[in-house]
Design a protein around this motif. Structure first.
Motif, PDB file in Angstrom:
ATOM      1  N   LEU A  28       0.826  -1.215   0.000  1.00 12.88           N
ATOM      2  CA  LEU A  28       0.000   0.000   0.000  1.00 12.88           C
ATOM      3  C   LEU A  28       0.856   1.260   0.000  1.00 12.88           C
ATOM      4  O   LEU A  28       0.510   2.258  -0.634  1.00 12.88           O
ATOM      5  N   ALA A  29       1.973   1.217   0.709  1.00 10.12           N
ATOM      6  CA  ALA A  29       2.875   2.375   0.729  1.00 10.12           C
ATOM      7  C   ALA A  29       3.401   2.653  -0.675  1.00 10.12           C
ATOM      8  O   ALA A  29       3.461   3.814  -1.100  1.00 10.12           O
ATOM      9  N   ASN A  84       0.692  12.596  -0.584  1.00 12.17           N
ATOM     10  CA  ASN A  84       0.992  11.211  -0.956  1.00 12.17           C
ATOM     11  C   ASN A  84       2.371  10.784  -0.460  1.00 12.17           C
ATOM     12  O   ASN A  84       2.547   9.655  -0.007  1.00 12.17           O
ATOM     13  N   ILE A  85       3.324  11.667  -0.562  1.00 10.39           N
ATOM     14  CA  ILE A  85       4.683  11.341  -0.131  1.00 10.39           C
ATOM     15  C   ILE A  85       4.722  11.060   1.366  1.00 10.39           C
ATOM     16  O   ILE A  85       5.214  10.021   1.804  1.00 10.39           O
ATOM     17  N   TYR A  86       4.178  11.972   2.173  1.00  8.85           N
ATOM     18  CA  TYR A  86       4.251  11.813   3.623  1.00  8.85           C
ATOM     19  C   TYR A  86       3.405  10.653   4.116  1.00  8.85           C
ATOM     20  O   TYR A  86       3.829   9.894   4.993  1.00  8.85           O
ATOM     21  N   TYR A  87       2.211  10.468   3.562  1.00 12.22           N
ATOM     22  CA  TYR A  87       1.393   9.347   3.994  1.00 12.22           C
ATOM     23  C   TYR A  87       2.002   8.030   3.528  1.00 12.22           C
ATOM     24  O   TYR A  87       1.999   7.041   4.272  1.00 12.22           O
ATOM     25  N   GLY A  88       2.549   8.007   2.323  1.00  6.60           N
ATOM     26  CA  GLY A  88       3.226   6.811   1.838  1.00  6.60           C
ATOM     27  C   GLY A  88       4.407   6.437   2.715  1.00  6.60           C
ATOM     28  O   GLY A  88       4.627   5.261   3.021  1.00  6.60           O
ATOM     29  N   PHE A  90       6.897   3.045   6.851  1.00  2.00           N
ATOM     30  CA  PHE A  90       7.561   2.787   8.128  1.00  2.00           C
ATOM     31  C   PHE A  90       6.686   1.978   9.072  1.00  2.00           C
ATOM     32  O   PHE A  90       7.207   1.262   9.936  1.00  2.00           O
ATOM     33  N   ALA A  91       5.359   2.034   8.908  1.00  2.00           N
ATOM     34  CA  ALA A  91       4.490   1.129   9.661  1.00  2.00           C
ATOM     35  C   ALA A  91       4.751  -0.315   9.227  1.00  2.00           C
ATOM     36  O   ALA A  91       4.761  -1.233  10.059  1.00  2.00           O
ATOM     37  N   GLY A  92       4.970  -0.504   7.937  1.00  2.00           N
ATOM     38  CA  GLY A  92       5.301  -1.835   7.438  1.00  2.00           C
ATOM     39  C   GLY A  92       6.652  -2.322   7.931  1.00  2.00           C
ATOM     40  O   GLY A  92       6.796  -3.490   8.311  1.00  2.00           O
ATOM     41  N   THR A  93       7.642  -1.438   7.936  1.00  2.00           N
ATOM     42  CA  THR A  93       8.962  -1.851   8.418  1.00  2.00           C
ATOM     43  C   THR A  93       8.939  -2.098   9.929  1.00  2.00           C
ATOM     44  O   THR A  93       9.642  -2.980  10.424  1.00  2.00           O
ATOM     45  N   TRP A  94       8.110  -1.335  10.648  1.00  2.00           N
ATOM     46  CA  TRP A  94       7.960  -1.546  12.087  1.00  2.00           C
ATOM     47  C   TRP A  94       7.355  -2.921  12.355  1.00  2.00           C
ATOM     48  O   TRP A  94       7.838  -3.679  13.201  1.00  2.00           O
ATOM     49  N   THR A  95       6.314  -3.272  11.592  1.00  2.00           N
ATOM     50  CA  THR A  95       5.672  -4.577  11.750  1.00  2.00           C
ATOM     51  C   THR A  95       6.641  -5.701  11.398  1.00  2.00           C
ATOM     52  O   THR A  95       6.721  -6.714  12.099  1.00  2.00           O
ATOM     53  N   PHE A  96       7.382  -5.511  10.321  1.00  2.00           N
ATOM     54  CA  PHE A  96       8.393  -6.498   9.927  1.00  2.00           C
ATOM     55  C   PHE A  96       9.454  -6.646  11.017  1.00  2.00           C
ATOM     56  O   PHE A  96       9.882  -7.758  11.342  1.00  2.00           O
ATOM     57  N   ILE A 121       7.412   6.769  11.875  1.00  2.00           N
ATOM     58  CA  ILE A 121       5.968   6.760  11.630  1.00  2.00           C
ATOM     59  C   ILE A 121       5.360   8.039  12.169  1.00  2.00           C
ATOM     60  O   ILE A 121       4.584   8.721  11.491  1.00  2.00           O
ATOM     61  N   ALA A 122       5.705   8.370  13.395  1.00  2.00           N
ATOM     62  CA  ALA A 122       5.133   9.561  14.030  1.00  2.00           C
ATOM     63  C   ALA A 122       5.526  10.842  13.295  1.00  2.00           C
ATOM     64  O   ALA A 122       4.694  11.733  13.100  1.00  2.00           O
ATOM     65  N   ILE A 123       6.762  10.924  12.876  1.00  2.00           N
ATOM     66  CA  ILE A 123       7.226  12.130  12.190  1.00  2.00           C
ATOM     67  C   ILE A 123       6.496  12.318  10.867  1.00  2.00           C
ATOM     68  O   ILE A 123       5.954  13.393  10.586  1.00  2.00           O
ATOM     69  N   TYR A 124       6.447  11.287  10.049  1.00  2.00           N
ATOM     70  CA  TYR A 124       5.821  11.441   8.734  1.00  2.00           C
ATOM     71  C   TYR A 124       4.307  11.523   8.805  1.00  2.00           C
ATOM     72  O   TYR A 124       3.683  12.154   7.961  1.00  2.00           O
ATOM     73  N   TYR A 125       3.708  10.920   9.828  1.00  2.00           N
ATOM     74  CA  TYR A 125       2.267  11.074   9.978  1.00  2.00           C
ATOM     75  C   TYR A 125       1.927  12.511  10.374  1.00  2.00           C
ATOM     76  O   TYR A 125       0.927  13.070   9.915  1.00  2.00           O
ATOM     77  N   LEU A 126       2.757  13.123  11.209  1.00  2.00           N
ATOM     78  CA  LEU A 126       2.533  14.527  11.561  1.00  2.00           C
ATOM     79  C   LEU A 126       2.705  15.419  10.340  1.00  2.00           C
ATOM     80  O   LEU A 126       1.888  16.324  10.105  1.00  2.00           O
ATOM     81  N   TYR A 127       3.734  15.167   9.525  1.00  2.00           N
ATOM     82  CA  TYR A 127       3.896  15.943   8.289  1.00  2.00           C
ATOM     83  C   TYR A 127       2.696  15.768   7.370  1.00  2.00           C
ATOM     84  O   TYR A 127       2.225  16.712   6.742  1.00  2.00           O
TER      85      TYR A 127
END
Length: 120
Positions: free
Chosen positions: A21-22, A35-39, A44-50, A77-83
């Motif tokens: 999805l990213a 799109n860039i920041y949400y992607g 990073f949510a995917g890499t965190w889960t991995f 995740i937190a940084i880019y979600y805030l952006y």
């Protein structure tokens, strides 16, 4: 031999879905900051889960690396979600202080594992 539990399989499936999805979100419109920041947040949510799945499967020697890996991912995740939220709401914040504080938070999270050495 790896002892894969059903929880690990679910984590790998979730990581794969997040990473796919990213890629779709990011490459759909690479000029749009939303799109860039949400992607990147989803990536990073995917890499965190991995990282969590690998931490669960790792030996004691490699667990430290995977812990460090998913700490970094969680911080990003937190940084880019805030952006993403700032750009989605069309807030015009070019605050250097905000960006510095966010990256300082990330740096502090990188130092936490080194503050508490593992003693065997």
């Amino acid at each position: 031999m790896l002892d894969i539990d059903y929880k690990d399989i679910v984590l790998f499936i979730a990581a794969t879905i997040n990473l796919l999805l990213a890629g779709i979100i990011f490459f759909r419109n690479t000029k749009n900051k939303i799109n860039i920041y949400y992607g990147l947040a989803v990536f990073f949510a995917g890499t965190w889960t991995f990282g969590i799945a690998m931490f669960r499967l790792s030996s004691f020697e490699s667990a430290y690396f995977w812990m460090f890996f998913y700490y970094i991912s969680a911080s990003l995740i937190a940084i880019y979600y805030l952006y993403f939220a700032i750009n989605f709401l069309r807030k015009n914040t070019k605050s250097v202080l905000l960006r510095c504080l966010l990256y300082l938070k990330c740096l502090l999270l990188l130092l936490i594992p080194h503050s508490f050495p593992i003693r065997i």
